[in-house]
Design an enzyme around this catalytic site. Structure first.
Site, short mmCIF file in Angstrom:
data_model
loop_
_atom_site.label_atom_id
_atom_site.label_comp_id
_atom_site.label_asym_id
_atom_site.label_seq_id
_atom_site.Cartn_x
_atom_site.Cartn_y
_atom_site.Cartn_z
N GLY A 1 -8.11 15.69 2.60
CA GLY A 1 -7.58 14.34 2.41
C GLY A 1 -8.69 13.33 2.16
O GLY A 1 -8.65 12.57 1.20
N ARG A 2 -9.76 13.37 2.98
CA ARG A 2 -10.82 12.37 2.86
C ARG A 2 -11.74 12.65 1.66
O ARG A 2 -12.69 11.91 1.42
CB ARG A 2 -11.61 12.29 4.16
CG ARG A 2 -12.07 13.62 4.69
CD ARG A 2 -12.51 13.48 6.15
NE ARG A 2 -12.89 14.78 6.72
CZ ARG A 2 -12.01 15.61 7.31
NH1 ARG A 2 -10.73 15.26 7.39
NH2 ARG A 2 -12.40 16.77 7.81
N LYS B 1 -0.61 14.18 1.17
CA LYS B 1 -0.90 15.59 0.92
C LYS B 1 0.18 16.48 1.55
O LYS B 1 0.72 17.36 0.91
CB LYS B 1 -2.28 15.95 1.51
CG LYS B 1 -2.67 17.39 1.33
CD LYS B 1 -4.09 17.67 1.82
CE LYS B 1 -4.39 19.16 1.66
NZ LYS B 1 -5.77 19.50 2.11
N LYS C 1 -0.53 12.59 16.96
CA LYS C 1 0.69 12.64 16.14
C LYS C 1 1.84 13.26 16.95
O LYS C 1 2.96 12.74 16.98
CB LYS C 1 0.44 13.51 14.89
CG LYS C 1 -0.42 12.86 13.83
CD LYS C 1 -0.52 13.79 12.60
CE LYS C 1 -1.35 13.15 11.50
NZ LYS C 1 -1.48 14.02 10.31
N HIS D 1 -23.93 -13.38 10.10
CA HIS D 1 -23.33 -14.44 10.93
C HIS D 1 -22.32 -13.87 11.92
O HIS D 1 -21.43 -14.57 12.37
CB HIS D 1 -22.67 -15.47 10.01
CG HIS D 1 -23.59 -15.99 8.97
ND1 HIS D 1 -24.46 -17.04 9.17
CD2 HIS D 1 -23.84 -15.53 7.71
CE1 HIS D 1 -25.18 -17.23 8.08
NE2 HIS D 1 -24.82 -16.33 7.17
N GLU E 1 3.82 7.65 9.25
CA GLU E 1 3.68 6.28 8.73
C GLU E 1 4.09 6.21 7.25
O GLU E 1 4.80 5.30 6.82
CB GLU E 1 2.23 5.79 8.86
CG GLU E 1 1.71 5.74 10.29
CD GLU E 1 0.91 6.98 10.67
OE1 GLU E 1 1.29 8.07 10.22
OE2 GLU E 1 -0.08 6.84 11.40
N GLU F 1 -14.25 11.65 10.57
CA GLU F 1 -13.22 12.69 10.62
C GLU F 1 -13.81 14.05 10.22
O GLU F 1 -13.27 15.10 10.58
CB GLU F 1 -12.04 12.34 9.70
CG GLU F 1 -10.78 13.14 10.01
CD GLU F 1 -9.51 12.58 9.37
OE1 GLU F 1 -9.27 12.88 8.17
OE2 GLU F 1 -8.78 11.85 10.05
O1 F6P Z 1 -5.94 11.40 9.75
C1 F6P Z 1 -5.36 12.64 9.68
C2 F6P Z 1 -4.96 12.92 8.26
O2 F6P Z 1 -4.46 14.22 8.16
C3 F6P Z 1 -6.10 12.71 7.27
O3 F6P Z 1 -6.98 13.79 7.20
C4 F6P Z 1 -5.32 12.48 6.00
O4 F6P Z 1 -6.11 11.90 4.98
C5 F6P Z 1 -4.23 11.53 6.52
O5 F6P Z 1 -3.93 12.02 7.84
C6 F6P Z 1 -2.98 11.45 5.65
O6 F6P Z 1 -2.46 12.75 5.50
P1 F6P Z 1 -1.37 12.97 4.30
O7 F6P Z 1 -2.10 12.71 3.00
O8 F6P Z 1 -0.95 14.39 4.45
O9 F6P Z 1 -0.26 11.99 4.50
#
Ligand code: F6P
Length: 536
Positions: A267-268, A206, A495, A384, A212, A353
């Site tokens: 995002g979620r 987003k 972060k 189990h 990452e 979150e």
């Molecule tokens: O975990 C923090 C967060 O901002 C989430 O809300 C989001 O889904 C994820 O990192 C990835 O963010 P992006 O889609 O901006 O890479």
């Protein structure tokens, strides 16, 4: 004292918790033979049995009363209509508009956003059909056979879980891969089996600023050039899903291959947007629309059903009863279906979150518990692994069981065993076992509540409804707790520190606590050794 915990309806529930402390769920069934019929609901392909909960009519009524005296109705109307419900980021929250199958408009900043949502769906349709038909060619003229989604959190969990759940409906000649962890093992393992000429990368982020995802995308691009040649056409093998068009183009993605979505999609909550591109590629555009339709049907139910027959409201209120009055710290989600094995991880982000907050929407610290720790694993595996604690442990853990009635072909006998195990476990958690002759260590106290959600089958439609059910359950709890379920300031600190530490580790910085400094030194020395080793 917060308004909520000093309210009449809250105090009524506290009194009821004492009054019903020694009640047994099984006695509720003995007292009312119609309990199962009264406490189960159907919506399309989804059936909810909430009768094995530790609630009687008085408790349910008091919980509905709590909802009626909360901001829920107003907050629900505000969310669906595009008001600023995410107050700290000053944004509307409109994942419901993404799946709005009606004709009504949704206004954001004075503009109806439905035309642009429909346009983004058309773009998704066109692209997914081009790739699925083989019309979209790689730099050597090959059709795409492998698609790698690079993203994390909401840019991974939703599409990943949905593609996995609907594998039975996937395109026979397309394989979807998901890379999320910054651990190089993740992308290395995926790339090892791929050919650049037939691989398409989707950079899903987003913000287009998540460390990452950017590192994985850069590694993928380096792999592509190394294997396809420096002049190979990246533009034909990399697309992006983002709200940050400028950064995506800087990465080298063609403007026409950027699938945009909007800041008012969390995002979620974003799998219904272009973040769902891997879903459309896997099951086809029609399947993706069915997913949206299933969620839309749940939206309409959530908007229109009376509170006492409203699935998300009831699941949310029973959860509040357990969390705020019976002391539950966690919520177990146990899908008795291997296709749903990633559902607990998806629901962890969705719930934790959203409602892992300790300050209310006015900025006051809350004096009551909020979001639970959500965890889970597929049944029957859990039987189990951790069911011992659930049956005889000291902790009170409400459980959501989820299953589908329809078996995949050639698995009828297995599916029958799966479902009968689930029914047995839900029954055992409720009734326990204190038969004569059992020794103390053999007894199961029972009285442990569960919901059972049965899908007729795992289809895009039923899955869309299931996901929307949990989205709205989380929303209802957040509205009653009067918190902002749509920001995530807690993740910014980690972060920022990660970026800072990676910059300072070389200078042997003294700015940190002795533990962090000591560990930084161990990491720095290890990398120094590896670095000198690699130069030999
Ligand atoms: O975990 C923090 C967060 O901002 C989430 O809300 C989001 O889904 C994820 O990192 C990835 O963010 P992006 O889609 O901006 O890479």
């Amino acid at each position: 004292m917060n308004l909520l915990s000093s309210s009449v309806s809250w105090k009524k529930l506290s009194a009821l918790a004492e009054e019903t402390a020694n009640d047994r769920i099984s006695d509720y069934f003995a007292a009312d033979p119609a309990r199962f019929d009264k406490m189960s609901l159907r919506l399309g392909e989804l059936f909810l049995d909430f009768s094995k909960n530790k609630v009687n009519d008085k408790v349910l009524k008091a919980l509905i009363d709590l909802a009626e005296h909360s901001p829920l109705r107003q907050r629900r109307a505000q969310m669906f209509s595009g008001d600023i419900v995410n107050v700290t980021e000053k944004r509307p929250v409109l994942h419901t508009a993404l799946r709005n199958r009606g004709q009504d408009s949704v206004i954001v900043d004075g503009e109806d956003v439905m035309p642009s949502i429909r346009a983004s769906l058309e773009k998704l349709k066109g692209f997914s059909e081009q790739v699925r038909s083989g019309e979209w060619k790689g730099y050597k003229g090959n059709r795409i056979t492998d698609i790698v989604n690079i993203g994390i959190g909401g840019s991974d969990l939703g599409p990943n879980m949905t593609v996995r759940a609907l594998l039975h409906a996937k395109h026979p000649d397309l394989k979807l891969h998901f890379v999320s962890n910054v651990d190089g093992q993740h992308i290395k393992k995926v790339l090892k089996s791929l050919k650049p000429e037939s691989t398409l990368f989707i950079v899903s982020t987003k913000t287009f600023s998540t460390q990452e995802t950017l590192l994985n995308a850069q590694t993928a691009r380096r792999w592509f050039y190394k294997n396809a040649g420096e002049d190979a056409d990246v533009g034909q093998h990399f697309v992006a899903v983002s709200t940050n068009q400028e950064a995506a183009m800087e990465f080298g993605i063609r403007q026409e291959n950027i699938f945009e979505f909007w800041a008012w999609v969390g995002g979620r909550y974003s799998l219904w947007s272009s973040i769902g591109l891997p879903i459309a590629l896997s099951i086809g555009y029609e399947g993706f629309i069915e997913l949206l339709e299933g969620a839309y049907e749940m939206d309409q139910h959530f908007l229109n059903a009376p509170m006492e027959e409203n699935m998300p409201v009831l699941m949310a209120l029973i959860g509040i009863w357990y969390i705020n009055f019976l002391g539950a710290e966690t919520q177990a989600v146990i899908p008795y279906d291997q296709a749903l094995h990633q559902l607990p991880a998806f629901l962890q982000q969705l719930d934790m979150e959203s409602n892992g907050k300790s300050v209310d929407i006015e900025g006051n610290p809350v004096d009551y518990a909020t979001g639970p720790i959500v965890w889970g694993q597929t049944g029957s595996n859990g039987q189990h692994a951790f069911f011992q604690l659930l049956h005889q442990g000291t902790r009170f853990v409400p459980i959501d069981f989820i299953a589908s009635l329809e078996a995949d072909e050639q698995t009828t006998e297995h599916h029958f065993a799966l479902l009968t195990n689930m029914l047995a476990q839900a029954n055992a958690f409720m009734n326990g076992d204190d038969s004569d002759g059992l020794l103390d260590y053999q007894m199961c106290p029972g009285n442990r509540p569960s919901n059972v959600i049965l899908l007729d089958r795992i289809s895009p439609r039923s899955l869309g409804a299931l996901i929307a059910l949990y989205e709205h359950k989380v929303f209802v709890q957040g509205a009653i707790w009067n918190i902002n379920s749509f920001d995530q300031w807690g993740v910014q600190l980690g972060k920022r520190l990660a970026n800072e530490i990676s910059r300072n580790i070389e200078q042997k910085s003294q700015d940190y606590d002795p533990s962090t400094q000591g560990l930084m030194e161990l990491v720095r020395a290890a990398f120094e050794r590896q670095d000198s080793g690699s130069k030999k």
